[in-house]
Design a protein around this motif. Structure first.
Motif, PDB file in Angstrom:
ATOM      1  N   GLU A  96     -20.324 -21.123  -2.385  1.00 49.27           N
ATOM      2  CA  GLU A  96     -19.979 -20.499  -0.963  1.00 49.27           C
ATOM      3  C   GLU A  96     -18.583 -19.946  -1.083  1.00 49.27           C
ATOM      4  OE1 GLU A  96     -21.093 -22.811   2.583  1.00 49.27           O
ATOM      5  OE2 GLU A  96     -19.357 -21.949   3.439  1.00 49.27           O
ATOM      6  N   MET A  97     -18.342 -18.664  -1.590  1.00 49.64           N
ATOM      7  CA  MET A  97     -17.228 -18.181  -1.345  1.00 49.64           C
ATOM      8  C   MET A  97     -16.964 -17.086  -0.699  1.00 49.64           C
ATOM      9  SD  MET A  97     -15.698 -19.935  -3.780  1.00 49.64           S
ATOM     10  CE  MET A  97     -14.311 -19.262  -4.775  1.00 49.64           C
ATOM     11  N   GLY A  98     -15.787 -16.225  -0.550  1.00 53.30           N
ATOM     12  CA  GLY A  98     -15.786 -14.982   0.350  1.00 53.30           C
ATOM     13  C   GLY A  98     -14.524 -14.958   1.137  1.00 53.30           C
ATOM     14  N   HIS A  99     -13.742 -16.240   1.657  1.00 50.92           N
ATOM     15  CA  HIS A  99     -12.922 -15.936   2.462  1.00 50.92           C
ATOM     16  C   HIS A  99     -11.563 -15.477   1.744  1.00 50.92           C
ATOM     17  CE1 HIS A  99     -13.842 -17.985   6.227  1.00 50.92           C
ATOM     18  NE2 HIS A  99     -14.725 -18.793   5.284  1.00 50.92           N
ATOM     19  N   ASN A 100     -11.420 -15.477   0.500  1.00 54.71           N
ATOM     20  CA  ASN A 100     -10.111 -15.224  -0.375  1.00 54.71           C
ATOM     21  C   ASN A 100     -10.317 -13.884  -1.238  1.00 54.71           C
ATOM     22  OD1 ASN A 100      -8.307 -17.341   0.423  1.00 54.71           O
ATOM     23  ND2 ASN A 100      -9.654 -18.793  -0.601  1.00 54.71           N
ATOM     24  N   ASP A 101     -11.570 -13.490  -1.079  1.00 62.61           N
ATOM     25  CA  ASP A 101     -12.010 -12.510  -1.819  1.00 62.61           C
ATOM     26  C   ASP A 101     -11.421 -10.964  -1.461  1.00 62.61           C
ATOM     27  OD1 ASP A 101     -14.284 -13.421  -4.368  1.00 62.61           O
ATOM     28  OD2 ASP A 101     -13.855 -14.666  -2.542  1.00 62.61           O
ATOM     29  N   PRO A 102     -11.324 -10.751  -0.182  1.00 58.66           N
ATOM     30  CA  PRO A 102     -11.336  -9.417   0.245  1.00 58.66           C
ATOM     31  C   PRO A 102      -9.797  -8.956   0.016  1.00 58.66           C
ATOM     32  CG  PRO A 102     -12.142 -10.660   2.092  1.00 58.66           C
ATOM     33  CD  PRO A 102     -11.900 -11.664   0.909  1.00 58.66           C
ATOM     34  N   GLY A 103      -9.493  -7.784  -0.195  1.00 60.27           N
ATOM     35  CA  GLY A 103      -8.160  -7.150  -0.244  1.00 60.27           C
ATOM     36  C   GLY A 103      -8.206  -6.052  -1.355  1.00 60.27           C
ATOM     37  N   THR A 104      -7.361  -5.344  -1.802  1.00 52.33           N
ATOM     38  CA  THR A 104      -7.082  -4.445  -2.824  1.00 52.33           C
ATOM     39  C   THR A 104      -6.701  -5.024  -3.968  1.00 52.33           C
ATOM     40  OG1 THR A 104      -6.762  -2.943  -1.039  1.00 52.33           O
ATOM     41  CG2 THR A 104      -6.413  -1.899  -3.381  1.00 52.33           C
ATOM     42  N   PRO A 105      -7.387  -5.402  -5.061  1.00 56.60           N
ATOM     43  CA  PRO A 105      -6.895  -5.827  -6.308  1.00 56.60           C
ATOM     44  C   PRO A 105      -5.709  -5.380  -6.999  1.00 56.60           C
ATOM     45  CG  PRO A 105      -9.274  -5.578  -6.446  1.00 56.60           C
ATOM     46  CD  PRO A 105      -8.829  -4.726  -5.223  1.00 56.60           C
ATOM     47  N   GLY A 106      -4.627  -6.131  -7.340  1.00 56.02           N
ATOM     48  CA  GLY A 106      -3.468  -5.585  -7.761  1.00 56.02           C
ATOM     49  C   GLY A 106      -2.304  -5.096  -7.035  1.00 56.02           C
ATOM     50  N   THR A 107      -2.754  -5.035  -5.780  1.00 55.92           N
ATOM     51  CA  THR A 107      -1.670  -4.526  -4.635  1.00 55.92           C
ATOM     52  C   THR A 107      -1.439  -5.484  -3.464  1.00 55.92           C
ATOM     53  OG1 THR A 107      -3.106  -3.175  -3.414  1.00 55.92           O
ATOM     54  CG2 THR A 107      -2.388  -2.098  -5.468  1.00 55.92           C
ATOM     55  N   GLY A 108      -0.474  -5.167  -2.732  1.00 56.31           N
ATOM     56  CA  GLY A 108      -0.275  -5.860  -1.435  1.00 56.31           C
ATOM     57  C   GLY A 108      -0.309  -7.343  -1.609  1.00 56.31           C
ATOM     58  N   GLY A 109      -1.184  -7.987  -0.764  1.00 56.36           N
ATOM     59  CA  GLY A 109      -1.393  -9.278  -0.672  1.00 56.36           C
ATOM     60  C   GLY A 109      -1.731  -9.953  -1.860  1.00 56.36           C
ATOM     61  N   VAL A 111      -0.913  -9.310  -5.006  1.00 56.43           N
ATOM     62  CA  VAL A 111       0.250  -9.209  -5.784  1.00 56.43           C
ATOM     63  C   VAL A 111       0.656 -10.947  -6.049  1.00 56.43           C
ATOM     64  CG1 VAL A 111       2.531  -8.571  -6.541  1.00 56.43           C
ATOM     65  CG2 VAL A 111       1.032  -7.068  -5.613  1.00 56.43           C
ATOM     66  N   GLY A 112       0.644 -11.307  -7.092  1.00 56.32           N
ATOM     67  CA  GLY A 112       1.160 -12.769  -7.410  1.00 56.32           C
ATOM     68  C   GLY A 112       0.020 -13.908  -7.294  1.00 56.32           C
ATOM     69  N   VAL A 113      -1.261 -13.552  -6.584  1.00 56.71           N
ATOM     70  CA  VAL A 113      -2.159 -14.483  -6.486  1.00 56.71           C
ATOM     71  C   VAL A 113      -3.521 -14.151  -7.373  1.00 56.71           C
ATOM     72  CG1 VAL A 113      -1.332 -15.292  -4.217  1.00 56.71           C
ATOM     73  CG2 VAL A 113      -2.811 -13.352  -4.213  1.00 56.71           C
ATOM     74  N   ASP A 114      -3.649 -13.045  -7.478  1.00 59.89           N
ATOM     75  CA  ASP A 114      -4.687 -12.449  -8.327  1.00 59.89           C
ATOM     76  C   ASP A 114      -6.178 -12.929  -7.914  1.00 59.89           C
ATOM     77  OD1 ASP A 114      -2.793 -11.485 -10.229  1.00 59.89           O
ATOM     78  OD2 ASP A 114      -2.822 -13.338 -11.474  1.00 59.89           O
ATOM     79  N   ARG A 115      -6.472 -12.900  -6.598  1.00 57.44           N
ATOM     80  CA  ARG A 115      -7.538 -13.324  -6.236  1.00 57.44           C
ATOM     81  C   ARG A 115      -8.573 -12.106  -5.528  1.00 57.44           C
ATOM     82  NH1 ARG A 115      -5.445 -17.091  -1.379  1.00 57.44           N
ATOM     83  NH2 ARG A 115      -5.061 -15.521   0.053  1.00 57.44           N
ATOM     84  N   ALA A 116      -8.223 -10.910  -5.224  1.00 55.80           N
ATOM     85  CA  ALA A 116      -8.875 -10.189  -4.558  1.00 55.80           C
ATOM     86  C   ALA A 116      -9.896  -9.426  -5.516  1.00 55.80           C
ATOM     87  CB  ALA A 116      -8.002  -8.859  -3.839  1.00 55.80           C
ATOM     88  N   VAL A 117     -11.106  -8.938  -4.944  1.00 55.98           N
ATOM     89  CA  VAL A 117     -11.995  -8.606  -5.878  1.00 55.98           C
ATOM     90  C   VAL A 117     -12.367  -7.192  -5.053  1.00 55.98           C
ATOM     91  CG1 VAL A 117     -12.847 -10.636  -6.401  1.00 55.98           C
ATOM     92  CG2 VAL A 117     -14.157  -9.672  -4.420  1.00 55.98           C
ATOM     93  N   LEU A 118     -13.473  -6.304  -5.832  1.00 53.46           N
ATOM     94  CA  LEU A 118     -13.862  -5.182  -4.913  1.00 53.46           C
ATOM     95  C   LEU A 118     -14.934  -5.542  -4.316  1.00 53.46           C
ATOM     96  CD1 LEU A 118     -14.010  -2.880  -8.113  1.00 53.46           C
ATOM     97  CD2 LEU A 118     -12.075  -2.773  -6.314  1.00 53.46           C
ATOM     98  N   SER A 119     -14.965  -5.049  -2.998  1.00 53.64           N
ATOM     99  CA  SER A 119     -16.195  -5.232  -2.191  1.00 53.64           C
ATOM    100  C   SER A 119     -17.538  -4.674  -2.802  1.00 53.64           C
ATOM    101  CB  SER A 119     -16.054  -4.435  -0.613  1.00 53.64           C
ATOM    102  OG  SER A 119     -14.807  -5.139  -0.205  1.00 53.64           O
ATOM    103  N   GLY A 120     -18.684  -5.300  -2.178  1.00 60.30           N
ATOM    104  CA  GLY A 120     -19.969  -4.766  -2.650  1.00 60.30           C
ATOM    105  C   GLY A 120     -20.489  -5.737  -3.746  1.00 60.30           C
ATOM    106  N   VAL A 121     -21.403  -5.169  -4.271  1.00 53.64           N
ATOM    107  CA  VAL A 121     -22.435  -5.852  -5.258  1.00 53.64           C
ATOM    108  C   VAL A 121     -22.849  -5.272  -6.495  1.00 53.64           C
ATOM    109  CG1 VAL A 121     -23.471  -7.751  -3.413  1.00 53.64           C
ATOM    110  CG2 VAL A 121     -24.888  -5.212  -4.009  1.00 53.64           C
ATOM    111  N   GLY A 122     -22.084  -3.897  -6.520  1.00 53.93           N
ATOM    112  CA  GLY A 122     -22.377  -3.017  -7.620  1.00 53.93           C
ATOM    113  C   GLY A 122     -21.675  -3.543  -8.930  1.00 53.93           C
TER     114      GLY A 122
END
Length: 276
Positions: A96-109, A111-122
């Motif tokens: 059960e994941m999803g709260h910390n996955d949104p964002g733009t990988p490598g930029t903005g929030g 940076v330093g936490v390395d947790r954002a993924v790309l949206s979608g299932v592709g």
């Protein structure tokens, strides 16, 4: 030839003599984030729903939730490998994941936490420079979920996908709690393509908080609109169990068999398809 036959017979005899695992031998693991993580005694201001799941299972329940993690960081930090190392064939791994996955990988929030993924299932990817200074190929949420499903099956565990608990996002002058969350829907999509049981935890938690109404529900979120206090965590735990009791699909019947009589005492009805 005689040796091979004797070996076969010996193994067959040993196999038939081995006890069949019961639900008490089976472990249930929860892979999640801070909304599920345990924070010690319930006197603390914030508590995750995984803290209250233990009493509902006849099986051993293992809460592996870790605050601040996404699918990407849970895997990259080795937490996923640690979880799998504890499993045995026949165990259940709920993701059960999803709260910390949104964002733009490598930029903005990110940076330093390395947790954002790309949206979608592709199968889309993006190359980023992570906080260690290394180049990292970041994938979609669905891609990380598919890896977790495949990894679970390799070790003989049964993967289960679950929708995330909702944020307190109210509309219509604070009368209607948002029902649909994109990362829950991504999990639902992956469950279909990978033939995995899906628990609609989101819908059942939304129903409980909606029943309370905005004023009473917000009292259960002392610091923000994501993290519950102990009472809110209990509600999310009960909604999780209800989503399992009401689930249909691959492995649903067997997984329900890991619950005990306390689960039935929750007493909440299954939601109809229109609500979900």
């Amino acid at each position: 030839m005689k040796f091979s036959l004797l070996l076969f017979l010996a193994l067959a005899t040993l196999s038939s003599a081995m006890p069949t695992p019961t639900t008490k031998d089976i472990k249930v693991f929860l892979c999640s984030d801070s909304t599920a993580a345990g924070y010690g005694p319930q006197t603390t201001g914030v508590q995750g729903f995984g803290y209250y799941l233990y009493p509902f299972f006849t099986s051993t329940f293992v809460n592996s939730a870790k605050g601040g993690r996404s699918t990407r960081s849970f895997i990259n930090e080795g937490l996923w490998a640690q979880l799998l190392d504890q499993t045995s064939p026949g165990d259940y791994v709920v993701i059960e994941m999803g709260h910390n996955d949104p964002g733009t990988p490598g930029t903005g929030g990110d940076v330093g936490v390395d947790r954002a993924v790309l949206s979608g299932v592709g199968e889309e990817t993006v190359l980023v420079r992570n906080s260690t200074g290394q180049d990292e190929v970041v994938r979609t949420f669905g891609s990380y979920l598919r890896q977790m499903v495949a990894d679970s099956r390799v070790v003989g565990a049964v993967p289960v996908l679950s929708g995330m608990v909702p944020l307190m996002e109210w509309t219509d002058y604070d009368t209607t709690l948002q029902k649909t969350w994109e990362f829950t829907e991504y999990s639902r999509d992956v469950s279909k393509t990978e033939n995995v049981l899906f628990l609609d935890h989101t819908a059942y938690s939304v129903a409980r908080f909606q029943e309370l109404g905005y004023t009473e529900a917000m009292k259960l979120f002392p610091n923000d609109n994501i993290h519950t206090n102990s009472l809110g965590a209990e509600i999310n735990a009960e909604s999780f169990v209800t989503s399992l009791l009401c689930s249909k699909g691959p492995d649903a019947t067997d997984f329900k068999g890991t619950l005990n009589e306390e689960a039935a005492r929750i007493g909440y009805d299954c939601l109809d398809a229109e609500y979900r």
